[in-house]
Structure formats: C-alpha cells, structure tokens
Design a protein around this motif. Structure first.
Motif, PDB file in Angstrom:
ATOM      1  N   GLY A   6      33.225  39.484  37.294  1.00 41.62           N
ATOM      2  CA  GLY A   6      33.533  39.958  38.641  1.00 41.62           C
ATOM      3  C   GLY A   6      34.889  39.491  39.121  1.00 41.62           C
ATOM      4  O   GLY A   6      35.643  40.253  39.739  1.00 41.62           O
ATOM      5  N   LEU A   7      35.236  38.230  38.831  1.00 46.07           N
ATOM      6  CA  LEU A   7      36.543  37.708  39.219  1.00 46.07           C
ATOM      7  C   LEU A   7      37.657  38.429  38.479  1.00 46.07           C
ATOM      8  O   LEU A   7      38.709  38.731  39.067  1.00 46.07           O
ATOM      9  CB  LEU A   7      36.596  36.206  38.941  1.00 46.07           C
ATOM     10  CG  LEU A   7      37.910  35.496  39.289  1.00 46.07           C
ATOM     11  CD1 LEU A   7      38.213  35.644  40.765  1.00 46.07           C
ATOM     12  CD2 LEU A   7      37.835  34.010  38.910  1.00 46.07           C
ATOM     13  N   ALA A   8      37.450  38.716  37.190  1.00 47.46           N
ATOM     14  CA  ALA A   8      38.463  39.436  36.413  1.00 47.46           C
ATOM     15  C   ALA A   8      38.696  40.836  36.987  1.00 47.46           C
ATOM     16  O   ALA A   8      39.850  41.283  37.122  1.00 47.46           O
ATOM     17  CB  ALA A   8      38.027  39.530  34.955  1.00 47.46           C
ATOM     18  N   MET A   9      37.622  41.523  37.339  1.00 41.91           N
ATOM     19  CA  MET A   9      37.758  42.864  37.922  1.00 41.91           C
ATOM     20  C   MET A   9      38.440  42.795  39.285  1.00 41.91           C
ATOM     21  O   MET A   9      39.277  43.647  39.621  1.00 41.91           O
ATOM     22  CB  MET A   9      36.381  43.520  38.042  1.00 41.91           C
ATOM     23  CG  MET A   9      35.729  43.824  36.704  1.00 41.91           C
ATOM     24  SD  MET A   9      34.117  44.631  36.876  1.00 41.91           S
ATOM     25  CE  MET A   9      34.617  46.167  37.667  1.00 41.91           C
ATOM     26  N   LEU A  10      38.100  41.781  40.082  1.00 36.36           N
ATOM     27  CA  LEU A  10      38.730  41.636  41.395  1.00 36.36           C
ATOM     28  C   LEU A  10      40.225  41.392  41.266  1.00 36.36           C
ATOM     29  O   LEU A  10      41.036  41.999  41.990  1.00 36.36           O
ATOM     30  CB  LEU A  10      38.065  40.493  42.156  1.00 36.36           C
ATOM     31  CG  LEU A  10      38.651  40.167  43.533  1.00 36.36           C
ATOM     32  CD1 LEU A  10      38.531  41.370  44.461  1.00 36.36           C
ATOM     33  CD2 LEU A  10      37.964  38.952  44.144  1.00 36.36           C
ATOM     34  N   LEU A  11      40.622  40.508  40.350  1.00 39.26           N
ATOM     35  CA  LEU A  11      42.044  40.245  40.138  1.00 39.26           C
ATOM     36  C   LEU A  11      42.766  41.494  39.654  1.00 39.26           C
ATOM     37  O   LEU A  11      43.905  41.774  40.059  1.00 39.26           O
ATOM     38  CB  LEU A  11      42.225  39.103  39.133  1.00 39.26           C
ATOM     39  CG  LEU A  11      41.872  37.696  39.624  1.00 39.26           C
ATOM     40  CD1 LEU A  11      41.982  36.693  38.491  1.00 39.26           C
ATOM     41  CD2 LEU A  11      42.778  37.292  40.779  1.00 39.26           C
ATOM     42  N   LEU A  36      46.729  45.659  40.593  1.00 47.03           N
ATOM     43  CA  LEU A  36      47.058  47.054  40.293  1.00 47.03           C
ATOM     44  C   LEU A  36      48.054  47.676  41.281  1.00 47.03           C
ATOM     45  O   LEU A  36      49.011  48.328  40.841  1.00 47.03           O
ATOM     46  CB  LEU A  36      45.768  47.878  40.249  1.00 47.03           C
ATOM     47  CG  LEU A  36      45.937  49.362  39.901  1.00 47.03           C
ATOM     48  CD1 LEU A  36      46.570  49.515  38.523  1.00 47.03           C
ATOM     49  CD2 LEU A  36      44.595  50.083  39.949  1.00 47.03           C
ATOM     50  N   PRO A  37      47.902  47.513  42.609  1.00 49.48           N
ATOM     51  CA  PRO A  37      48.892  48.115  43.523  1.00 49.48           C
ATOM     52  C   PRO A  37      50.307  47.583  43.327  1.00 49.48           C
ATOM     53  O   PRO A  37      51.287  48.297  43.590  1.00 49.48           O
ATOM     54  CB  PRO A  37      48.351  47.750  44.911  1.00 49.48           C
ATOM     55  CG  PRO A  37      46.900  47.503  44.709  1.00 49.48           C
ATOM     56  CD  PRO A  37      46.788  46.907  43.347  1.00 49.48           C
ATOM     57  N   VAL A  68      47.137  32.267  39.235  1.00 46.14           N
ATOM     58  CA  VAL A  68      47.157  33.664  39.677  1.00 46.14           C
ATOM     59  C   VAL A  68      48.596  34.152  39.801  1.00 46.14           C
ATOM     60  O   VAL A  68      48.927  35.279  39.419  1.00 46.14           O
ATOM     61  CB  VAL A  68      46.402  33.817  41.008  1.00 46.14           C
ATOM     62  CG1 VAL A  68      46.518  35.238  41.526  1.00 46.14           C
ATOM     63  CG2 VAL A  68      44.934  33.450  40.826  1.00 46.14           C
ATOM     64  N   GLY A  69      49.477  33.292  40.329  1.00 43.58           N
ATOM     65  CA  GLY A  69      50.885  33.670  40.431  1.00 43.58           C
ATOM     66  C   GLY A  69      51.516  33.906  39.074  1.00 43.58           C
ATOM     67  O   GLY A  69      52.296  34.857  38.895  1.00 43.58           O
ATOM     68  N   ALA A  70      51.174  33.061  38.107  1.00 46.76           N
ATOM     69  CA  ALA A  70      51.699  33.252  36.757  1.00 46.76           C
ATOM     70  C   ALA A  70      51.165  34.535  36.134  1.00 46.76           C
ATOM     71  O   ALA A  70      51.877  35.222  35.393  1.00 46.76           O
ATOM     72  CB  ALA A  70      51.328  32.053  35.885  1.00 46.76           C
TER      73      ALA A  70
END
Length: 223
Positions: free
Chosen positions: A6-11, A16-17, A110-112
């Motif tokens: 779920g976390l992978a899909m959320l990220l 994506l945008p 997340v930034g990386a």
C-alpha cells in the motif's frame, strides 16, 4: 506485506504527477514493456538494498558486541524479517530506527526516490562495470567499516578486560577466572554500551544524514 504494498502504491501515485511532463515513450511490444518494467524494478531493488546497508551495519555491530559479551548463542526472532538476530543487534537496530525517524531520515529517503527520476530517467538504467564494482566492493567495505566504528568502544574495552583478567589469572591462580570472568565481561560490556549510547547515536546520525547524497550518487553510477 499489505502495508508495504500500500505504501509503495501511495508513493507511486504521489510521484506520478511530478513526472507527467517527462514521461518517456513506452515500448510498443509486450517484450519491450516487460524488459522496461524489469529494469525499473531493478533500480528500486538496488536503491532499497543500498538504503538498508546502514541498518545491516548496525546489526553487524550488535553481533560483534554479542560475540564479545558471550550473548552470541542467545538469539531472538525478529518479527519483521522472521529471522534469528542477536540480542544486542536487535537493540541497536531498534535504537537506530528511532534515531533515523528522529532526524527525518524517512523524508530523505522519499526525497532521494523523487530525485532519482531526474538523475536516472525512466528506461535509462544500465548495469555497468562501475555499478557492479560499487555493489560488490565499496558497499560492503562501507558496511564493515561502519559496523566496526559502532562496535569499537565495546570491543576495545572488552579486549582490555580480557587482558586484565589474564594477568589476574597469573597473579591469583587459585581463582576460577573462567567463572568469575564471564560475569565480569557481561557487566563491563553492558556498562560500556550504556555509557557509549551517545557515541553510537552520533556516529549513526552522521552516516544516516548522508543517505540522500549516497543514493543520488548511486543513481548517477547506474546511468
């Protein structure tokens, strides 16, 4: 597992945008699409592997300290990996995780991840000699180097304690140094670990703060 997916899909949905204006042209055939997806999966696996090396070094440092204290046979089950880990290794790992969150290490990860799409655009991954040399040599060299730095205070003091007990055994041969020394080694080791928690936190925080830069350098090598 469900939480990780779920976390992978959320990220993925959040990133994506940011990449909408830089989307590459996808392959038109199924084979090319599968290869492209496999290459991007490999990038994620390599970045994930590199990000976990620091925590692997922490566990290795705990194993080295367990070896010196005589706790190497008293392993526990890690509920996250379902594997046997050393007692001090698990303690050091939990402490490192708390420190990592305290210094916003998860934000750096997340930034990386987001920056990796700029450094290494989609479908540009190349497994080259420099990447193989880095993963096979430099990464593991750094792992052992960090582990030794984290475990050094305890290991050095325990070495001095062992030498002192050797002199004591020669000076007082009537004493059962094996029985007495075992308790002394554990007591001295636990005291040193408690006194050097600040040193552990400082060394770990220094390396954790470089996680973003390290992952960015790794994506540069993969181009």
């Amino acid at each position: 597992t469900q939480l990780k997916l779920g976390l992978a899909m959320l990220l993925a949905l959040l990133v994506l945008p940011l990449l909408a204006g830089h989307a590459p042209e996808l392959p038109r055939d199924l084979a090319g699409y599968v290869l492209a997806a496999g290459a991007e999966t490999a990038v994620g696996l390599i970045l994930g592997f590199a990000a976990t090396l620091l925590f692997a070094a922490v566990q290795l440092a705990g194993m080295l300290m367990d070896q010196e204290l005589g706790f190497s046979l008293a392993n526990v089950i890690d509920p996250l990996s379902n594997d046997q880990v050393s007692i001090l290794g698990q303690f050091e790992l939990l402490l490192a995780t708390a420190l990592f969150l305290a210094i916003d290490g998860h934000h750096m990860l997340v930034g990386a991840l987001v920056d990796s799409f700029s450094t290494l655009p989609v479908m540009t991954f190349r497994f080259n000699d420099a990447l193989a040399a880095h993963l096979g040599d430099e990464a593991f060299r750094d792992l052992f180097s960090i582990a030794v730095r984290l475990a050094a205070p305890t290991v050095v003091v325990k070495l001095i304690t062992t030498v002192a007990m050797g002199f004591l055994a020669r000076a007082v041969p009537e004493m059962n140094i094996f029985i007495v020394g075992f308790s002394i080694r554990i007591l001295v080791g636990l005291v040193i670990i408690a006194l050097t928690v600040g040193v552990f936190a400082e060394v770990f925080s220094q390396h954790a703060a470089q996680t973003g830069n390290y992952l960015q350098r790794l994506t540069t090598i993969m181009r």
